[in-house]
Motif scaffolding. Sequence first.
Motif, mmCIF file in Angstrom:
data_model
loop_
_atom_site.group_PDB
_atom_site.id
_atom_site.type_symbol
_atom_site.label_atom_id
_atom_site.label_comp_id
_atom_site.label_asym_id
_atom_site.label_seq_id
_atom_site.Cartn_x
_atom_site.Cartn_y
_atom_site.Cartn_z
ATOM 1 N N ALA A 56 -5.662 1.548 11.316
ATOM 2 C CA ALA A 56 -5.549 1.337 9.876
ATOM 3 C C ALA A 56 -4.512 0.258 9.561
ATOM 4 C CB ALA A 56 -5.176 2.648 9.181
ATOM 5 N N LEU A 96 -7.527 0.736 -5.169
ATOM 6 C CA LEU A 96 -8.402 1.041 -4.045
ATOM 7 C C LEU A 96 -7.837 2.224 -3.259
ATOM 8 C CD1 LEU A 96 -9.118 -2.546 -2.652
ATOM 9 C CD2 LEU A 96 -10.714 -1.082 -3.902
ATOM 10 N N VAL A 113 -7.967 7.308 5.839
ATOM 11 C CA VAL A 113 -7.873 7.237 7.294
ATOM 12 C C VAL A 113 -8.413 8.552 7.841
ATOM 13 C CG1 VAL A 113 -6.357 6.958 9.289
ATOM 14 C CG2 VAL A 113 -5.829 5.774 7.142
ATOM 15 N N LEU A 169 -4.993 -3.256 7.536
ATOM 16 C CA LEU A 169 -4.201 -3.589 6.356
ATOM 17 C C LEU A 169 -3.505 -4.938 6.524
ATOM 18 C CD1 LEU A 169 -2.568 -0.125 5.555
ATOM 19 C CD2 LEU A 169 -4.409 -1.254 4.293
ATOM 20 N N LEU A 185 -3.120 4.735 0.621
ATOM 21 C CA LEU A 185 -3.514 5.057 1.993
ATOM 22 C C LEU A 185 -3.401 6.566 2.191
ATOM 23 C CD1 LEU A 185 -4.217 3.674 4.786
ATOM 24 C CD2 LEU A 185 -1.789 4.002 5.335
ATOM 25 N N GLY A 195 -3.164 -0.609 -3.240
ATOM 26 C CA GLY A 195 -4.030 0.480 -2.795
ATOM 27 C C GLY A 195 -3.240 1.700 -2.365
ATOM 28 N N TRP A 239 -7.771 3.768 0.524
ATOM 29 C CA TRP A 239 -8.047 3.532 1.931
ATOM 30 C C TRP A 239 -7.901 4.853 2.683
ATOM 31 C CZ3 TRP A 239 -5.163 -1.066 0.255
ATOM 32 C CH2 TRP A 239 -5.930 -2.238 0.324
ATOM 33 N N VAL A 279 0.871 -1.172 0.000
ATOM 34 C CA VAL A 279 0.000 0.000 0.000
ATOM 35 C C VAL A 279 0.909 1.224 0.000
ATOM 36 C CG1 VAL A 279 -1.519 1.389 1.467
ATOM 37 C CG2 VAL A 279 -2.055 -0.994 1.039
ATOM 38 N N GLU A 339 -5.635 -7.672 5.704
ATOM 39 C CA GLU A 339 -5.846 -7.801 4.251
ATOM 40 C C GLU A 339 -4.633 -8.394 3.537
ATOM 41 O OE1 GLU A 339 -8.540 -7.147 2.427
ATOM 42 O OE2 GLU A 339 -9.734 -6.555 4.174
#
Length: 224
Positions: A86, A64, A68, A90, A34, A32, A66, A6, A93
């Motif tokens: 967070a 994606l 926060v 993660l 963040l 993704g 994400w 990420v 995931e």
Amino acid sequence: MNRRVVLSWSSGKDSAWALYVLRRQPDTEVVGLLTTVNEVAGRVSMHAVRQELVEAQAAAANLLLWPVPLPSPCSNDAYEERMSQALHALRQEGITHIAFGDLYLEDVRAYRERQLAGTGIEPLFPLWTSRPETPRLARRMLDAGLRAVVTAVDPHHLPERLVGRPYDAAVLAELPEGVDPCGERGEFHTFCFAGPMFAGAIPVQVGETVCRDGFWFADLVPRP
């Protein structure tokens, strides 16, 4: 085994260039972005870019997002608590690494490393370089087709007239001596709207310019 990464995403040129660099590494899968967001204003922390524009960046990168959410004002304890939550999510995931667009500030890097210690997630610094190399890095970004807008300037280092300008060779030529051409020490911030990391350009236009919290900000708005 591929690294599931990420990318810490500020919306600026260094984050965007880090994405480009990471995607050229065969053992790395970027899954993704963040982003910390002021939950009251709906804007990216520090850069003050509208969240909808960051969502457009994620869509253009086919990744994606994400977010926060952070309270406003946000204490350091509150920030670290939200980030800890967070990071736990993660890890669940299957994320193995978080990448940062930091360039050469050792204290910032050390803070990232402390923050991730014991989480099961490792930090990556794909752009890490030295202060003398940042002029070359800035030119490399522009030569590759990266396009950005200067969204914020610190008036202690830069004149107000630069806010809202394209981040290009002309702006680089106007930077006073001692100002990092990548703005690594917070002299200015950018929003990246086009480049080889995106499937297409993100249409934006410069709106109102305001002075807030000691910075000049240009409010970027989606262009119809």
